[in-house]
Enzyme design. Structure first.
Site, PDB file in Angstrom:
ATOM      1  N   CYS A 188      -3.066   8.012   4.256  1.00 34.19           N
ATOM      2  CA  CYS A 188      -2.690   7.511   2.972  1.00 34.19           C
ATOM      3  C   CYS A 188      -3.899   7.714   2.073  1.00 34.19           C
ATOM      4  CB  CYS A 188      -2.343   5.936   3.054  1.00 34.19           C
ATOM      5  SG  CYS A 188      -3.442   4.933   3.995  1.00 34.19           S
ATOM      6  N   GLU A 193       0.799  -1.251   0.214  1.00 35.67           N
ATOM      7  CA  GLU A 193      -0.235  -0.149  -0.140  1.00 35.67           C
ATOM      8  C   GLU A 193       0.968   1.193   0.006  1.00 35.67           C
ATOM      9  OE1 GLU A 193      -1.760   2.761   2.836  1.00 35.67           O
ATOM     10  OE2 GLU A 193      -2.602   0.750   3.404  1.00 35.67           O
TER      11      GLU A 193
END
Length: 687
Positions: A302, A263
């Site tokens: 994020c 990720e």
């Protein structure tokens, strides 16, 4: 208590069953608000090969000996303990620059994710150690040879390398599905905020709830750890795309085909629909959401909104509204009352964000905020990593590059205009793959076109409007039941997603053989496996007595025209195929009036049910009902009922039994096929 005044502690790693300090004093980790030392971190001297082997050889077998429900129950107990002592974690969280609200997302969000996995594991998985994947594949006409896909835990260890921004949630959202799958974990948190992760792991180990070897922690550098990963291991990484690509191409990862989930950087977009102009509820919701995503965790998420895409006609109003809202954000020490946004995690992180703002300025102009001029309510402007929110505007986003390539991992977003939905979609796609996107609109046509156009480039898309405003979890909130990940530059991986995340740590295997032997492997009866004891009605057996394959074949019952008409009038279902002979014959599927499907199911129950009190406590559902052959007046029905699967419940006096129900008529044609679900007592003594 003044959380900034404590004596810094020396962090330790938990490996091979003991807490182990590094051989050196270590690198100081600083309070994000004051610059005072919080802890020292070092991992030199740790035998990483031994740590991985310990997880595989000690933790793995102990976890695999437990069923899915036992592992899920273990997480429930652990989550409850952590929730009880959460205030200790909030005190530590303040050093990271997190406000109470920021800490809630990290701490209670992480514990809540663990509890969600525990609940889903107990509800959605069987109480077994093998997971059946899909339906049986028939490989022969006579049912002597079949195949079943199964999922079993990998025999390795999962290495979780986490980012600094969520030191609790980042760990718990990864280890929850890993542990339910039956795989041990080694967690390596980012150093900047590792003191909070280390504290949580200490409290987890102290509970004694997890089997020894199920969880290990590395505080500091991973050294040569990846040199020792093997084919049964898995590696997950959250952080920069550059670091992720470096780890993904590690020789041992490549040579051993180690499962690697990444990720990475994500230039997430939020789009204002053309219908959501100033004065609409959606416009106000959009402004609120963008500002919240810029300031929550000081933009260190994020999933934060980096690109704000709006109709050209509404851009000026949007910039003014965002500027006004951001100007009211109180910046300061997160432990002080009234502070709405804390500092970045470190001075190095603030320097990094300022550098990225300079990069973005090649394509955009700053329209709100000044990265060089810090205005704070409390804290130390020089030693603390403070940065006021910065909003930029890019007038020509289709000829710009930086705004679609550079991520400033802080309270920074760029507004850009579009003309028409095609342009809005194209701008979203220029992010080259993102974790999350959002569209604010009240127009179904806009929602449909935008989502379909953006979906291939995004892991998750939120549609925001007035109807969901109170219940929506927002643009930036990953949820346990939804996949968290994204294609392209976002890393190409997936985390969470409920049981999808669990299956990532399991091996899918196609097993071929006779149905009888496949049933022994899977714990589920298959067609062709034969019947077990038929001398006693299976409804007279408790779970302690019932066996997979126990079966009853009933007597027959004829269906009459009177039955069909009575059922039609009694239920109100007077559909023409049941009541009108000519109309039924005109239907290409029927030769005349037919029995109701639910009449067939009702008659089947009357044939197989044992009416007296016994261990069968309740019927709570029917799965996979298929009506395969029409039933006409004069047809005779009988039922074959077989114990298909037994699923005892933990901490309960009963369990779930799944029965295979096959209804046939006089020529042996299958009329109906379905699963009956019942609750059955674990033990039963006749009254």
């Amino acid at each position: 208590m003044n959380v900034s005044a404590r004596v810094p502690r020396r962090l330790e790693s938990y490996v091979c069953g003991r807490w182990t300090p590094g051989e050196k004093q270590g690198v100081p980790l600083l309070d994000a608000s004051t610059g005072n030392p919080v802890a020292f971190i070092d991992s030199t001297g740790i035998d990483f090969a031994a740590a991985l082997a310990y997880g595989r050889e000690v933790g793995g077998p102990k976890l695999r000996a437990l069923s899915f429900h036992e592992r899920a129950q273990m997480l429930k107990s652990l989550g409850q303990v952590l929730m009880d002592i959460k205030e200790e974690f909030y005190l530590e969280s303040a050093f990271t620059g997190a406000t109470r609200a920021d800490g809630w997302v990290d701490i209670e969000g992480g514990i809540g994710t663990m509890l969600s996995y525990s609940s889903k594991g107990r509800r959605e998985l069987p109480n077994t150690r093998v997971l059946i994947d899909g339906d049986v594949e028939l490989l022969s006409k006579d049912n002597s040879f079949s195949a079943q896909h199964i999922l079993t835990p990998l025999h390795g260890i999962a290495v979780h390398i986490n980012a600094f921004n969520f030191p609790v949630w980042g760990m718990l959202e990864k280890i929850a599905p890993t542990l339910i799958a039956g795989m041990p974990s080694l967690v390596k948190p980012a150093s900047q905020t590792a003191y909070l992760t280390e504290l949580v792991v200490r409290r987890i180990i102290e509970t004694g709830i997890l089997p020894e070897g199920a969880l290990q922690l590395v505080s500091g550098s991973v050294g040569d750890l990846l040199d020792h990963v093997e084919g049964q291991d898995a590696v997950t990484f959250t952080g920069s795309a550059w670091t992720g690509r470096k780890l993904k191409s590690h020789p041992a990862v490549v040579a051993n085909s180690v499962r690697f989930t990444m990720e990475a950087d994500s230039l997430n977009a939020s789009i204002l629909g053309p219908d959501a102009g100033p004065g609409t509820e959606e416009f106000d919701l959009f402004v609120k959401e963008v500002a919240r995503e810029m300031t929550s965790k000081a933009g260190q998420k994020c999933t934060a909104i980096r690109r704000v895409i709006a109709p050209k006609a509404h851009v000026q109003a949007l910039v003014e509204a965002l500027g006004d809202r951001l100007a009211k954000t109180t910046l300061g020490n997160p432990s002080d009352e009234g502070v709405r946004m804390g500092p970045l995690a470190s001075l190095a992180q603030r320097d990094e964000v300022r550098e990225r703002i300079r990069d973005l300025s090649a394509d955009a102009e700053i329209v709100a905020g000044d990265p060089a001029n810090v205005r704070i309510h409390s804290g130390d402007a020089d030693k603390g990593a403070f940065l006021n929110p910065v909003l930029l505007y890019c007038d020509k986003p289709f000829t710009a590059n930086a705004v679609h390539d550079v991520e400033a991992f802080g309270p920074v977003s760029t507004v850009m205009p579009y003309d028409g939905l095609d342009e809005a979609i194209a701008l979203a796609q220029k992010g080259k793959g993102s974790l999350a996107a959002s569209v604010f609109t009240n127009d179904p046509r806009v929602a449909e076109e935008m989502v379909i156009g953006m979906a291939p480039y995004h892991g998750r898309i939120l549609i925001g409007n007035r109807a969901s405003a109170k219940s929506s979890t927002g643009h930036g909130s990953p949820l346990a039941g939804l996949v968290h990940g994204g294609p392209g530059r976002a890393g190409g991986g997936e985390e969470m997603g409920g049981m999808r995340g669990v299956k990532h740590y399991m091996q899918r295997t196609a097993v071929q053989g006779t149905p009888r032997l496949l049933s022994a492997v899977t714990g589920r009866w298959l067609e062709g496996a034969g019947a077990a004891d038929t001398s006693v009605h299976p409804f007279r057996k408790s779970l302690a007595e019932l066996k997979i394959g126990d079966q009853i074949v009933t007597a027959s019952r004829m269906v009459t025209l009177e039955d069909i008409e009575h059922f039609a009038h009694f239920t109100g279902d007077t559909f023409y195929a049941h009541m009108d002979e000519a109309a039924a014959k005109a239907n290409p599927f029927f030769e005349g009036r037919v029995a109701h499907g639910y009449l067939i199911v009702s008659f089947a129950a009357g044939l197989f049910v044992d009416p007296d009190p016994g261990p069968v406590l309740a019927n709570y559902g029917v799965d996979n009902l298929r009506l395969l052959t029409p039933v006409y007046p004069g047809d005779a029905l009988k039922v074959r009922l077989t114990c298909k699967e037994i699923n005892p419940r933990i901490n309960a006096e009963h369990g779930e039994v799944r029965w295979d129900c096959q209804v046939t008529k006089q020529d042996d044609a299958v009329v109906a096929q379905y699963d009956v679900l019942t609750m059955v007592a674990k033990t039963w003594k006749a009254q």
